[in-house]
Scaffold this active site. Structure first.
Site, mmCIF file in Angstrom:
data_model
loop_
_atom_site.group_PDB
_atom_site.id
_atom_site.type_symbol
_atom_site.label_atom_id
_atom_site.label_comp_id
_atom_site.label_asym_id
_atom_site.label_seq_id
_atom_site.Cartn_x
_atom_site.Cartn_y
_atom_site.Cartn_z
ATOM 1 N N ASN A 18 0.875 -1.184 0.000
ATOM 2 C CA ASN A 18 0.000 0.000 0.000
ATOM 3 C C ASN A 18 0.907 1.228 0.000
ATOM 4 O OD1 ASN A 18 -1.821 2.047 0.493
ATOM 5 N ND2 ASN A 18 -2.218 1.474 2.624
ATOM 6 N N LYS A 33 0.174 4.381 -0.325
ATOM 7 C CA LYS A 33 -0.379 5.615 0.259
ATOM 8 C C LYS A 33 -0.083 6.802 -0.671
ATOM 9 C CE LYS A 33 0.040 3.385 4.682
ATOM 10 N NZ LYS A 33 0.075 3.470 6.118
ATOM 11 N N HIS A 58 -9.555 1.530 4.998
ATOM 12 C CA HIS A 58 -8.261 1.662 5.682
ATOM 13 C C HIS A 58 -8.420 2.628 6.856
ATOM 14 C CE1 HIS A 58 -4.099 2.730 6.493
ATOM 15 N NE2 HIS A 58 -3.763 1.612 5.877
ATOM 16 N N GLU A 100 -6.658 4.950 7.952
ATOM 17 C CA GLU A 100 -6.381 6.369 7.663
ATOM 18 C C GLU A 100 -7.598 7.038 7.017
ATOM 19 O OE1 GLU A 100 -2.670 5.701 5.577
ATOM 20 O OE2 GLU A 100 -1.762 5.130 7.498
ATOM 21 N N GLU A 107 -5.947 -4.993 10.433
ATOM 22 C CA GLU A 107 -4.898 -4.001 10.634
ATOM 23 C C GLU A 107 -5.141 -3.260 11.947
ATOM 24 O OE1 GLU A 107 -2.640 -2.808 6.943
ATOM 25 O OE2 GLU A 107 -4.334 -1.466 7.051
ATOM 26 N N GLY A 155 2.310 1.933 10.988
ATOM 27 C CA GLY A 155 3.338 2.973 10.929
ATOM 28 C C GLY A 155 4.008 3.251 12.260
ATOM 29 N N SER A 205 3.012 -2.479 10.469
ATOM 30 C CA SER A 205 4.447 -2.618 10.761
ATOM 31 C C SER A 205 5.027 -3.976 10.371
ATOM 32 C CB SER A 205 4.732 -2.310 12.235
ATOM 33 O OG SER A 205 4.461 -0.947 12.506
HETATM 34 P P1 PGA Z 1 2.732 0.042 7.734
HETATM 35 O O1 PGA Z 1 1.295 0.391 7.085
HETATM 36 O O2 PGA Z 1 3.199 -1.250 7.129
HETATM 37 O O3 PGA Z 1 3.610 1.203 7.347
HETATM 38 O O4 PGA Z 1 2.538 -0.072 9.206
HETATM 39 C C1 PGA Z 1 0.347 -0.614 6.877
HETATM 40 C C2 PGA Z 1 -0.881 -0.018 6.242
HETATM 41 O O5 PGA Z 1 -1.178 1.156 6.460
HETATM 42 O O6 PGA Z 1 -1.597 -0.711 5.501
#
Ligand code: PGA
Length: 262
Positions: free
Chosen positions: A13, A15, A101, A103, A173, A179, A219
């Protein structure tokens, strides 16, 4: 270990990173490093601006990476300034779309009902939905993780039939892991995945539950990918930060090979 009937799926992903040129350079570099022996299905959720050029290359490839989007609107078209429809994504070659997601939920106030409409629209437009669910740190600490996940799962998949569910990928998730470098341990992730399979069995029956591909995200790095994939109910990974470099993404894709050796 691996479940016989479920594929391993590795999703990057990106982003809001990478221009179209950067996306294409990444793709070319990745394709040179990937061997034809990889058994995982690889997906890349890229910025809208790069879908067309990447998808048109991949649709010609012998072992294509699936190219998709990170969001879409639930309406077929209309006065929604700045939004994008499933039909538009399909017309430029998107194979899949990430929906729900955290976010999007947090920064753009998306709720389960809206996400449910998006899932239905994506299916209608023949785009595979990857539905994300996960609890926040607060919810985790309050001990209400199971209730939160149950509500998210059932509300986001309201009125979805067992046949439709076969086209959907689910991603667990935990928001506290995204992150943060604080990934869930393989044991915790496996426990949640088992719980999610139980919820799916309750509503759609055991066959649907057996077939559903459930990814872990949050992560995931080169050093924890193989251990996560080694859990029987973790069918794949959704990767943010570590999917931005060819080297680390390639290592994670190949973690599947190591998984088989464990
Ligand atoms: P990350 O993000 O691997 O940077 O923790 C995962 C995601 O947002 O799908």
């Amino acid at each position: 270990m691996e479940h016989a009937s479920r594929p391993t799926v590795i999703v990057g992903n990106w982003k809001m990173y990478k221009t179209e040129d950067e996306c294409l350079s990444f793709l070319h570099a990745l394709k040179q490093t990937l061997t034809t022996t990889i058994t995982a299905q690889v997906y890349l959720a890229v910025p809208f601006t790069a879908i067309k050029s990447m998808a048109s290359e991949e649709h010609k490839s012998n072992f294509p990476i699936k190219i998709g989007a990170q969001n879409m609107h639930d309406a077929s078209e209309g006065a929604f300034t700045g939004e994008i429809s499933g039909k538009m994504l399909k017309s430029v070659g998107a194979d899949f779309v990430i929906l729900g997601h955290s976010e999007r939920r947090k920064l753009f106030n998306e709720n389960n009902a809206f996400i449910n409409r998006k899932v239905k629209r994506a299916l209608y437009d023949d785009i595979q939905p990857i539905l994300c669910i996960g609890e926040t740190l607060q919810e985790h600490n309050d001990g209400i993780k199971e209730d939160v996940l149950k509500t998210q799962l059932y509300d986001c998949l309201k009125d979805i039939t067992a046949t439709e569910l076969e086209k959907i990928i689910l991603a667990y998730e935990p928001v506290w892991a995204i992150g943060t470098d604080l990934a869930a341990t393989p044991e915790i992730a496996e426990e949640v995945h088992l719980y999610l399979r139980h919820l799916v069995t309750e509503k759609w029956g055991p066959q649907s539950s057996e077939k559903l591909v459930i990814l872990y995200g949050g992560s995931v790095k080169t050093d924890n990918a193989a251990a996560l994939l080694n859990k029987i109910d973790i069918d794949g990974l959704l990767i943010g930060g570590a999917s931005l470099s060819v080297d680390s993404f390639n290592q994670i894709i190949n973690a599947k090979t190591f998984k088989e050796c464990l």
